[in-house]
Design an enzyme around this catalytic site. Structure first.
Site, PDB file in Angstrom:
ATOM      1  N   ASP A 172      -6.973 -36.417  27.960  1.00 20.31           N
ATOM      2  CA  ASP A 172      -8.128 -35.993  28.743  1.00 20.31           C
ATOM      3  C   ASP A 172      -7.795 -34.615  29.307  1.00 20.31           C
ATOM      4  OD1 ASP A 172     -10.480 -36.095  30.396  1.00 20.31           O
ATOM      5  OD2 ASP A 172     -10.291 -38.276  30.393  1.00 20.31           O
ATOM      6  N   ASP A 231     -13.180 -32.787  29.891  1.00 17.34           N
ATOM      7  CA  ASP A 231     -13.939 -33.173  31.069  1.00 17.34           C
ATOM      8  C   ASP A 231     -14.927 -32.080  31.495  1.00 17.34           C
ATOM      9  OD1 ASP A 231     -13.904 -35.335  33.210  1.00 17.34           O
ATOM     10  OD2 ASP A 231     -13.546 -33.597  34.495  1.00 17.34           O
ATOM     11  N   GLU A 261     -17.217 -33.597  27.210  1.00 13.25           N
ATOM     12  CA  GLU A 261     -18.131 -34.298  28.110  1.00 13.25           C
ATOM     13  C   GLU A 261     -19.017 -33.213  28.695  1.00 13.25           C
ATOM     14  OE1 GLU A 261     -18.270 -37.009  32.121  1.00 13.25           O
ATOM     15  OE2 GLU A 261     -17.244 -35.090  32.036  1.00 13.25           O
ATOM     16  N   HIS A 280     -15.605 -45.071  31.710  1.00 15.70           N
ATOM     17  CA  HIS A 280     -15.080 -45.391  33.055  1.00 15.70           C
ATOM     18  C   HIS A 280     -15.996 -44.908  34.177  1.00 15.70           C
ATOM     19  CE1 HIS A 280     -14.202 -41.263  32.291  1.00 15.70           C
ATOM     20  NE2 HIS A 280     -13.803 -41.089  33.542  1.00 15.70           N
ATOM     21  N   ASP A 281     -17.085 -44.220  33.841  1.00 13.80           N
ATOM     22  CA  ASP A 281     -18.020 -43.724  34.866  1.00 13.80           C
ATOM     23  C   ASP A 281     -19.307 -44.537  34.910  1.00 13.80           C
ATOM     24  OD1 ASP A 281     -16.371 -41.592  35.570  1.00 13.80           O
ATOM     25  OD2 ASP A 281     -17.335 -40.202  34.171  1.00 13.80           O
TER      26      ASP A 281
HETATM   27  O1  ISL Z   1     -20.060 -40.350  36.751  1.00 17.56           O
HETATM   28  C1  ISL Z   1     -20.856 -39.501  37.069  1.00 17.56           C
HETATM   29  C2  ISL Z   1     -21.738 -39.762  38.106  1.00 17.56           C
HETATM   30  O2  ISL Z   1     -21.431 -41.018  38.508  1.00 17.56           O
HETATM   31  C3  ISL Z   1     -20.929 -38.238  36.467  1.00 17.56           C
HETATM   32  O3  ISL Z   1     -21.747 -37.372  37.144  1.00 17.56           O
HETATM   33  C4  ISL Z   1     -19.543 -37.691  36.412  1.00 17.56           C
HETATM   34  O4  ISL Z   1     -19.137 -37.268  37.658  1.00 17.56           O
HETATM   35  C5  ISL Z   1     -19.527 -36.576  35.450  1.00 17.56           C
HETATM   36  O5  ISL Z   1     -19.859 -37.150  34.235  1.00 17.56           O
HETATM   37  C6  ISL Z   1     -18.169 -35.974  35.334  1.00 17.56           C
HETATM   38  O6  ISL Z   1     -17.228 -36.942  35.007  1.00 17.56           O
HETATM   39  C7  ISL Z   1     -15.934 -36.569  34.736  1.00 17.56           C
HETATM   40  O7  ISL Z   1     -15.403 -35.679  35.685  1.00 17.56           O
HETATM   41  C8  ISL Z   1     -15.221 -36.188  37.004  1.00 17.56           C
HETATM   42  C9  ISL Z   1     -14.522 -37.541  37.029  1.00 17.56           C
HETATM   43  O8  ISL Z   1     -14.629 -38.109  38.296  1.00 17.56           O
HETATM   44  C10 ISL Z   1     -15.093 -38.487  36.006  1.00 17.56           C
HETATM   45  O9  ISL Z   1     -14.372 -39.696  36.008  1.00 17.56           O
HETATM   46  C11 ISL Z   1     -15.048 -37.791  34.691  1.00 17.56           C
HETATM   47  O10 ISL Z   1     -15.444 -38.614  33.626  1.00 17.56           O
HETATM   48  C12 ISL Z   1     -14.415 -35.173  37.743  1.00 17.56           C
HETATM   49  O11 ISL Z   1     -13.278 -34.835  37.011  1.00 17.56           O
END
Ligand code: ISL
Ligand code: CA
Length: 533
Positions: free
Chosen positions: A96, A197, A249, A318-319
């Protein structure tokens, strides 16, 4: 070449996968001990959520050293062992890559507090207004303001995510050079590529205030600017030296923007995760849930299938909350779990499976906010309190949307802590682990796990499922119907997203059904998925 077009990729959330030493936290030796499971499932690559050194404000998405492993997860030797052990099973490792921000514990940030340091411009620092106002009106992804005052530097720094995740300043070319070195460091260790990310928001075009919105005010200042593309092309030069793979992402991208990010000739990313199909059960922001609308979901998937040559396919990560309660039916747990598996593994693109999805894990059954760990949930709770939202409603909002829904420990068996740990897990194990666990599903040829395994094998066998064209069919929701076509070969997929039987007028010989049946005569049972030849 293009190995990823034939691959199934499995996402591991290391904290919750397998604990090897009883401290309640999943770790790298734990992952190594479970590689056989992934090999049997038919996985070609693993995307590891962050395992770097981190104070864990956002469970590893706040990195304090990109070249060190978080001691909770093991050592660099463990990591090298994982790469080697996976390789011997034909499984690639993807890291990641979190480069929009670092932890405020990172050496760069600590140095950056001093205006005379060489790191002074590694982050976005700014004065507030004369009367103590913030530098601009932006609001962040976790619902907070985006600026935090640093008493040492006497300035504010920008953070689009949690307070301790400071945004890196790509206007400073030195930052990109640092990132390139980090890429080389990991590629030299033998990883096959990266999941990048929030990779389309690196470049902040200006720090001016933005148009006022319900959420993410300021987004038009940093989403998908041309300079962001230039950054990606520079990273691609390094990646190309290793023929490495990337999936981005990318937040708020349209199909057109996605095409610009992953058109092969543009040399940026190989594919992107879009969010649009995740929006079919919400009003505007994820915290405002509404009933799942199958039509919106199908139309969205169809549109992305049509408009992009290649999609990164996913229903969970995981989100996001788990997919069965969301797009399927808990009442028809097994049937709808298999139907969603069929969807994921028969669309055109690269399927990404999130740990636990292969056994139909469900949302966390927590009862109180203090059982949660997610920084986002806590921030949202604070925000809603500030707006005097009553406790009951706050809980309703948070329990349905919390990212911890999908972060509970993997359910390996029906023993203590579901076989995840000998100790006390960092986040509660779901109480349904006696009935939903891998050990039990391995024995059962009709289980969700067996279905995933079978479809993964079918996908490997049948090129049409991997490379064939996607052809949507006329069908009224709750039926989703499409064909995959390659030369003379053609498969038809029929998916009944409902608790009621549905009639269709399609013929064909039965290749697969998630119901025990010999042939298909035109009626789909509740949540039945059928593949016809
Ligand atoms: O999960 C979200 C809202 O609940 C998304 O807006 C998320 O924050 C966004 O997709 C970014 O996610 C990624 O970066 C974040 C991290 O917290 C997430 O786990 C990751 O997948 C910050 O690094
Ligand atoms: Ca451990």
């Amino acid at each position: 070449m293009d190995w990823w077009k034939d691959a199934i990729i499995y996402q591991i959330y290391p904290r919750s996968f397998q604990d090897s030493n009883g401290d309640g936290v999943g770790d790298i030796p734990g992952i190594i001990s479970r590689l056989d499971h992934l090999q049997e499932l038919g996985v070609d690559a693993i995307w590891l959520s962050p395992v770097y050194k981190s104070p864990n404000a956002d469970n590893g998405y706040d990195i304090s050293d990109y070249r060190e492993i978080n001691p909770e997860y093991g050592t660099m030797e463990d990591m090298e062992e994982l790469i080697a052990q996976a390789k011997s099973r034909g499984i690639r490792i993807l890291m990641d890559l979190v480069i929009n921000h670092t932890s405020t514990d990172h050496y760069w940030f600590r140095q950056s507090r001093d205006r005379t340091s060489p790191y002074a411009d590694y982050y976005y620092w700014s004065h507030g207004g004369p009367d103590g106002t913030l530098p601009n009106n932006w609001t962040g992804f976790f619902g907070e303001d985006c600026w935090e005052f640093d008493p040492q530097r006497c300035e504010y720094y920008l953070h689009l995510f949690a307070k301790s995740q400071a945004d890196l300043n790509y206007h400073n070319p030195a930052v990109l050079e640092e990132v390139k070195d980090i890429l080389r460091f990991w590629l030299d260790k033998g990883v096959a590529g990266f999941r990048c990310d929030v990779i389309n928001v690196l470049w902040k075009e200006s720090l001016d205030s933005g148009k006022k919105r319900l959420a993410l005010t300021g987004q038009e200042r940093y989403i998908s600017w041309e300079e962001n593309h230039r950054i990606l092309r520079q990273l691609r030069e390094v990646l190309d030296e290793y023929q490495a793979f990337t999936v981005g992402e990318t937040v708020f991208v349209t199909p057109q923007q996605a095409r610009d990010l992953c058109a092969p000739e543009r040399r940026e990313l190989n594919m992107v995760f879009s969010f649009q199909h995740m929006e079919c059960d919400q009003y505007y922001v994820k915290w405002l849930k509404r009933k799942f609308r199958p039509k919106v979901f199908f139309d969205c998937l169809t549109r992305w299938q049509r408009e992009l040559d290649w999609n990164a396919l996913y229903l969970e990560n995981h989100d996001q909350p788990r997919s069965i309660p969301r797009f399927g039916s808990v009442r028809y747990w097994k049937e709808s779990g298999k139907l969603l598996a069929t969807l994921l593994l028969t669309l055109r693109g690269t399927p990404f499976l999130y740990q636990g999805q292969e056994i139909g894990m469900l949302d966390f059954d927590f009862q109180r906010i203090r059982q949660l760990n997610d920084v986002e949930s806590k921030n949202v709770d604070r925000l809603l309190r500030r707006f005097h939202v009553p406790q009951k409603l706050r809980w309703r909002i948070i329990s349905r949307t919390s990212r911890d829904n999908a972060r509970t420990p993997f359910q390996w068996d029906d023993g203590p802590q579901a076989g995840f740990s000998q100790g006390r897990p960092w986040l509660g194990v779901n109480h349904n682990c006696a009935s939903i666990n891998l050990a039990q599903q391995e024995e059962d040829p009709a289980s969700i796990w067996s279905w995933y395994k079978d479809l993964a094998a079918l996908r490997r066998e049948r090129e049409v499922l991997r490379r064939g064209e996607f052809v949507p069919m006329e069908a009224a929701p709750p039926l989703f119907a499409y064909r995959r076509r390659l030369g003379e070969e053609q498969l038809t997929v029929l998916l009944n997203f409902s608790d009621d039987p549905t009639r269709v007028s399609v013929q064909g010989s039965l290749l697969r059904s998630n119901y025990p049946r010999e042939r298909f005569e035109g009626v789909l049972q509740p949540w039945e998925a059928v593949i016809l030849e």
